[in-house]
Design a protein around this motif. Structure first.
Motif, PDB file in Angstrom:
ATOM      1  N   GLU A 338       0.884  -1.137  -0.001  1.00 36.97           N
ATOM      2  CA  GLU A 338       0.166  -0.115  -0.073  1.00 36.97           C
ATOM      3  C   GLU A 338       0.765   1.175  -0.035  1.00 36.97           C
ATOM      4  O   GLU A 338       0.554   2.366  -0.713  1.00 36.97           O
ATOM      5  CB  GLU A 338      -0.932  -0.117   1.259  1.00 36.97           C
ATOM      6  CG  GLU A 338      -1.909  -1.226   1.374  1.00 36.97           C
ATOM      7  CD  GLU A 338      -1.510  -2.496   1.590  1.00 36.97           C
ATOM      8  OE1 GLU A 338      -0.343  -2.437   2.115  1.00 36.97           O
ATOM      9  OE2 GLU A 338      -2.294  -3.280   1.626  1.00 36.97           O
ATOM     10  N   ALA A 339       2.086   1.320   0.686  1.00 41.55           N
ATOM     11  CA  ALA A 339       2.848   2.352   0.395  1.00 41.55           C
ATOM     12  C   ALA A 339       3.591   2.614  -0.519  1.00 41.55           C
ATOM     13  O   ALA A 339       3.690   3.753  -1.086  1.00 41.55           O
ATOM     14  CB  ALA A 339       3.715   2.233   1.655  1.00 41.55           C
ATOM     15  N   SER A 340       3.948   1.592  -1.349  1.00 40.99           N
ATOM     16  CA  SER A 340       4.652   1.722  -2.607  1.00 40.99           C
ATOM     17  C   SER A 340       3.477   2.241  -3.770  1.00 40.99           C
ATOM     18  O   SER A 340       3.862   3.162  -4.539  1.00 40.99           O
ATOM     19  CB  SER A 340       4.984   0.136  -2.899  1.00 40.99           C
ATOM     20  OG  SER A 340       6.032  -0.276  -2.309  1.00 40.99           O
ATOM     21  N   ASP A 341       2.306   1.932  -3.418  1.00 41.05           N
ATOM     22  CA  ASP A 341       1.271   2.160  -4.274  1.00 41.05           C
ATOM     23  C   ASP A 341       0.915   3.748  -4.272  1.00 41.05           C
ATOM     24  O   ASP A 341       0.736   4.584  -5.181  1.00 41.05           O
ATOM     25  CB  ASP A 341      -0.200   1.522  -4.172  1.00 41.05           C
ATOM     26  CG  ASP A 341      -1.135   1.953  -5.218  1.00 41.05           C
ATOM     27  OD1 ASP A 341      -0.750   1.667  -6.242  1.00 41.05           O
ATOM     28  OD2 ASP A 341      -2.252   2.535  -4.687  1.00 41.05           O
ATOM     29  N   LEU A 342       1.090   4.226  -2.819  1.00 39.18           N
ATOM     30  CA  LEU A 342       0.849   5.522  -2.509  1.00 39.18           C
ATOM     31  C   LEU A 342       1.960   6.499  -3.181  1.00 39.18           C
ATOM     32  O   LEU A 342       1.733   7.420  -3.890  1.00 39.18           O
ATOM     33  CB  LEU A 342       0.881   5.846  -1.118  1.00 39.18           C
ATOM     34  CG  LEU A 342       0.607   7.333  -0.486  1.00 39.18           C
ATOM     35  CD1 LEU A 342      -0.500   7.795  -1.215  1.00 39.18           C
ATOM     36  CD2 LEU A 342       0.602   7.505   0.835  1.00 39.18           C
ATOM     37  N   LEU A 343       3.094   5.953  -2.959  1.00 39.76           N
ATOM     38  CA  LEU A 343       4.435   6.397  -3.767  1.00 39.76           C
ATOM     39  C   LEU A 343       4.336   6.758  -5.236  1.00 39.76           C
ATOM     40  O   LEU A 343       4.520   7.715  -5.816  1.00 39.76           O
ATOM     41  CB  LEU A 343       5.560   5.933  -3.307  1.00 39.76           C
ATOM     42  CG  LEU A 343       5.992   5.943  -1.892  1.00 39.76           C
ATOM     43  CD1 LEU A 343       7.462   5.143  -1.799  1.00 39.76           C
ATOM     44  CD2 LEU A 343       6.539   7.325  -1.547  1.00 39.76           C
ATOM     45  N   SER A 344       3.731   5.631  -5.861  1.00 39.24           N
ATOM     46  CA  SER A 344       3.311   5.530  -7.342  1.00 39.24           C
ATOM     47  C   SER A 344       2.436   6.624  -7.653  1.00 39.24           C
ATOM     48  O   SER A 344       2.300   6.837  -8.956  1.00 39.24           O
ATOM     49  CB  SER A 344       3.071   4.241  -7.555  1.00 39.24           C
ATOM     50  OG  SER A 344       3.930   3.350  -7.518  1.00 39.24           O
ATOM     51  N   ARG A 345       1.608   7.019  -6.916  1.00 38.86           N
ATOM     52  CA  ARG A 345       0.588   8.018  -7.471  1.00 38.86           C
ATOM     53  C   ARG A 345       1.124   9.449  -6.981  1.00 38.86           C
ATOM     54  O   ARG A 345       0.252  10.547  -7.439  1.00 38.86           O
ATOM     55  CB  ARG A 345      -0.727   7.571  -6.183  1.00 38.86           C
ATOM     56  CG  ARG A 345      -1.362   6.381  -6.573  1.00 38.86           C
ATOM     57  CD  ARG A 345      -2.706   6.520  -5.997  1.00 38.86           C
ATOM     58  NE  ARG A 345      -3.114   6.819  -4.936  1.00 38.86           N
ATOM     59  CZ  ARG A 345      -2.936   5.989  -3.827  1.00 38.86           C
ATOM     60  NH1 ARG A 345      -3.046   4.482  -3.940  1.00 38.86           N
ATOM     61  NH2 ARG A 345      -3.375   6.355  -2.437  1.00 38.86           N
ATOM     62  N   GLN A 346       2.222   9.666  -6.414  1.00 41.73           N
ATOM     63  CA  GLN A 346       2.616  10.790  -6.132  1.00 41.73           C
ATOM     64  C   GLN A 346       3.347  11.449  -7.330  1.00 41.73           C
ATOM     65  O   GLN A 346       3.672  10.782  -8.134  1.00 41.73           O
ATOM     66  CB  GLN A 346       3.924  10.922  -4.983  1.00 41.73           C
ATOM     67  CG  GLN A 346       4.559  12.055  -4.731  1.00 41.73           C
ATOM     68  CD  GLN A 346       3.663  13.176  -4.050  1.00 41.73           C
ATOM     69  OE1 GLN A 346       2.786  12.860  -3.301  1.00 41.73           O
ATOM     70  NE2 GLN A 346       3.999  14.290  -4.516  1.00 41.73           N
ATOM     71  N   SER A 347       3.183  12.846  -7.466  1.00 39.38           N
ATOM     72  CA  SER A 347       3.756  13.435  -8.522  1.00 39.38           C
ATOM     73  C   SER A 347       5.040  13.942  -8.463  1.00 39.38           C
ATOM     74  O   SER A 347       5.227  14.835  -7.404  1.00 39.38           O
ATOM     75  CB  SER A 347       2.812  14.926  -8.961  1.00 39.38           C
ATOM     76  OG  SER A 347       3.383  15.698  -9.971  1.00 39.38           O
ATOM     77  N   TRP A 348       6.091  13.407  -8.905  1.00 38.58           N
ATOM     78  CA  TRP A 348       7.420  13.590  -8.701  1.00 38.58           C
ATOM     79  C   TRP A 348       7.990  14.658  -9.727  1.00 38.58           C
ATOM     80  O   TRP A 348       8.662  14.297 -10.674  1.00 38.58           O
ATOM     81  CB  TRP A 348       8.295  12.259  -8.552  1.00 38.58           C
ATOM     82  CG  TRP A 348       7.719  11.430  -7.565  1.00 38.58           C
ATOM     83  CD1 TRP A 348       6.869  10.412  -7.751  1.00 38.58           C
ATOM     84  CD2 TRP A 348       7.892  11.361  -5.954  1.00 38.58           C
ATOM     85  NE1 TRP A 348       6.661   9.477  -6.784  1.00 38.58           N
ATOM     86  CE2 TRP A 348       7.169  10.186  -5.511  1.00 38.58           C
ATOM     87  CE3 TRP A 348       8.681  12.016  -5.194  1.00 38.58           C
ATOM     88  CZ2 TRP A 348       7.321   9.884  -4.466  1.00 38.58           C
ATOM     89  CZ3 TRP A 348       8.663  11.715  -3.816  1.00 38.58           C
ATOM     90  CH2 TRP A 348       7.960  10.691  -3.450  1.00 38.58           C
TER      91      TRP A 348
END
Length: 471
Positions: A338-348
Motif C-alpha cells: 500500500e505504501a509503494s502504491d501511494l508513492l506511485s501516485r505521487q507527482s515527482w
C-alpha cells in the motif's frame, strides 16, 4: 528458413511460433539448454531465438559455446528480467537483438527477417565479463528503450546526446555507457558547463598555457586532456556560452584542441557524451545555440523519460533506494504494498532525484522496519506542495475528492458503489474533456495511478477516444 526457438513457457512459445510461421519461417521448439545444443548439432538452423531463464540454466551464460561453434548464427534473446544488466549481457554475447518481455510480436518477426537476411553478421563478444551493480533501474517500456539504445553505443565512439528533464538520470546513463563500453578502463570526466563562469570555461575544457592570462602561472591541462583514453561528459550543454560552443565545434570537427594562449594542436582520444534538460530547438532558433554543433552532438540521441511516464518503475526504484540507504548506514527498511502504491501516485516533479531524496529521508525518519501508509502520508504532506496542473486550463478539484478517488472502492454492486459510479462518471467525463482524452494528464489531475484510471474508465464504459480533440 528454419529457426530454433528455446522457450519453456508453452503459451509464449505458441504465440511466437504462430507469428514466425505466418512470416514463412519453419520453427522448431525446445525447452532446455541441453535440448538446444542437441538440435543445433544436427544443423539446418538459420537463426536462434532463446529465453534467458531456462529450466537447466541461464540461456545467456551458455551461449559462448554456441557462438564458438556457429559464429555466423544470428541469435535473438528474450528476457523477462528487464534490467540494464540483462540487456548488456545479451549484447555482449554478440546477439543480433535483445527483446525485453513483453515485446511486440510484429517487431520480433521483422527482426527475424533482418537477422536471417544479414546472415548472422553480429558483433564480436566482450573482452571480459561484466558484473552486476549497474546504475540504472527500470522495467517500464520507456526505460527498456533507453537500455537498448545504451547497448547499441557500447562498442563504438559515436557522440551521444542525452535529453531529459532535471533529475531523470542523464549522468547515470553517461556513466553506464562509459562503465560498460570499451573505454571503461579510462577516466570518466564529468563537467557541468552551467556551473563554470563564462570567462573560465574555455580554460577548464581546453586547458591553458603559462602566461595565457593573469594568474596562469603554469600550464594547465583541461578536461579534454584529462579524459584522454576515456569519456568526457558535458552536462547542461545548452547553457554553454556561444564562444565556447564555437571552440567545442572546432574540436569535434578536427579531433584536436588548442590550449588557451597556445599554438600547439593536441590530438584528442576521448568519447564525447553531452546532456541537456533544455529543448535546443528554440535556442537554435533564437541564436543561443549553434545548429551545426547540435548536429555534431546529436549523432545518437537518448531521451530520458520523466518519472511521470514510467510510474510502473517507482516501486522498484523505491526498493533500490532503500537498499542503497541501508548500504550507506541508514536503518534497513521495506515498504508495504500500500505504501509503494501511494508513492506511485505521487507527482515527482523532481523525477528520480526527488524520489531518491524522499526515500532516504523516509528511511531515516521511519520508526519501524516496515514502512506503511501511515508513515509515508505525513511525510508526503509535509515535504511536498500540491502538484501544479499540467493542463492548459486549470481544473478545480477539491483535494478531498482526489484522495477519495485514490482510495480502495467498495464492491461496484453495492448501493454505495452504484452511487459512487454515478458521481464518478460525470467527473471523469469532465476531466477527459478538459485534457482532450489524454489519460496520463487525466490521472495526474485526479491524483490516481494511470492503471487505476484505465480500470475505472473500463468499469464506467467511458472511451477516452471520444474526448480527443480533432482538427
Amino acid at each position: 528458413m528454419s529457426i530454433l526457438l528455446v522457450e519453456d513457457d508453452a503459451s509464449i512459445a505458441l504465440v511466437i511460433t504462430a507469428a514466425l510461421e505466418a512470416e514463412g519461417f519453419s520453427v522448431s521448439r525446445c525447452e532446455t539448454i541441453a535440448q538446444r545444443d542437441d538440435l543445433l548439432a544436427g544443423g539446418g538452423f538459420e537463426a536462434l531465438v532463446t529465453d534467458v531463464k531456462l529450466p537447466d540454466g541461464d540461456g545467456i551464460e551458455t551461449l559462448d559455446r554456441v557462438t564458438a561453434r556457429w559464429p555466423a548464427l544470428p541469435i535473438v534473446i528474450l528476457s523477462a528480467q528487464n534490467t540494464l544488466d540483462t540487456a548488456v549481457r545479451a549484447t555482449e554475447t554478440g546477439a543480433f537483438e535483445y527483446f525485453p518481455k513483453p515485446f511486440d510480436i510484429d517487431e520480433l518477426a521483422r527482426t527475424m527477417r533482418q537477422a536471417v537476411g544479414a546472415n548472422g553478421s553480429a558483433g564480436a563478444g566482450a573482452d571480459e565479463p561484466l558484473g552486476d551493480g549497474l546504475p540504472l533501474v527500470g522495467r517500464s517500456s520507456a526505460m527498456q528503450s533507453v537500455f537498448r539504445m545504451i547497448t547499441r553505443v557500447l562498442r563504438n565512439d559515436l557522440t551521444v546526446l542525452i535529453l531529459g528533464e532535471s533529475g531523470t538520470g542523464k549522468e547515470l546513463v553517461a556513466e553506464a555507457i562509459h562503465q560498460l563500453g570499451h573505454r571503461r578502463t579510462g577516466p570518466f570526466i564529468a563537467v557541468n558547463t552551467a556551473a563554470i563562469p563564462a570567462e573560465l570555461i574555455e580554460s577548464e575544457l581546453f586547458g591553458h598555457e603559462k602566461g595565457a592570462f593573469t594568474g596562469a602561472v603554469a600550464r594547465h591541462a583541461g578536461k579534454f586532456e584529462l579524459a584522454a583514453g576515456g569519456t568526457l561528459f558535458l552536462d547542461e550543454i545548452g547553457d554553454m556560452p556561444m564562444q565556447a560552443q564555437t571552440r567545442l565545434l572546432r574540436a569535434l570537427q578536427l579531433g584536436t584542441i588548442r590550449r588557451v594562449g597556445g599554438h600547439e594542436e593536441v590530438a584528442l582520444d576521448v568519447r564525447i557524451i553531452a546532456a541537456t534538460n533544455k529543448d535546443l530547438g528554440p535556442q537554435i532558433a533564437a541564436g543561443q545555440f549553434r545548429e551545426d554543433l547540435f548536429y555534431r552532438l546529436n549523432v545518437v540521441p537518448i531521451n530520458m523519460p520523466p518519472l511521470r511516464e514510467r510510474t510502473d518503475d517507482i516501486e522498484a526504484l523505491a526498493k533500490h533506494f532503500l537498499q542503497l540507504a541501508a548500504m550507506e548506514g541508514l536503518p534497513r527498511r521495506r515498504l508495504t504494498a500500500e505504501a509503494s502504491d501511494l508513492l506511485s501516485r505521487q507527482s515527482w516533479r523532481g523525477n528520480v532525484r526527488e524520489l531518491k531524496n524522499f526515500i532516504y529521508r523516509l528511511a531515516l525518519m521511519a520508526r519501524e522496519e516496515v514502512i506503511d501508509v501511515d508513515t509515508v502520508s505525513p511525510l508526503l504532506r509535509q515535504d511536498f506542495a500540491p502538484s501544479p496542473s499540467v493542463s492548459e486550463s486549470p481544473i478545480d478539484i477539491e483535494g478531498a475528492v482526489t484522495r477519495w478517488l485514490a482510495d480502495e472502492r467498495p464492491d461496484a454492486g453495492s448501493v454505495y458503489g452504484a452511487a459512487l459510479a454515478a458521481f464518478e462518471r460525470p467527473l471523469f467525463s469532465e476531466i477527459l474533456r478538459e485534457t482532450g482524452g489524454n489519460q496520463l494528464r487525466a490521472a495526474q489531475e485526479l491524483g490516481i495511478n494511470r492503471n487505476t484510471l484505465r480500470k475505472r474508465l473500463s468499469d464506467l464504459r467511458l472511451d477516452p477516444e471520444e474526448f480527443v480533440r480533432r482538427p
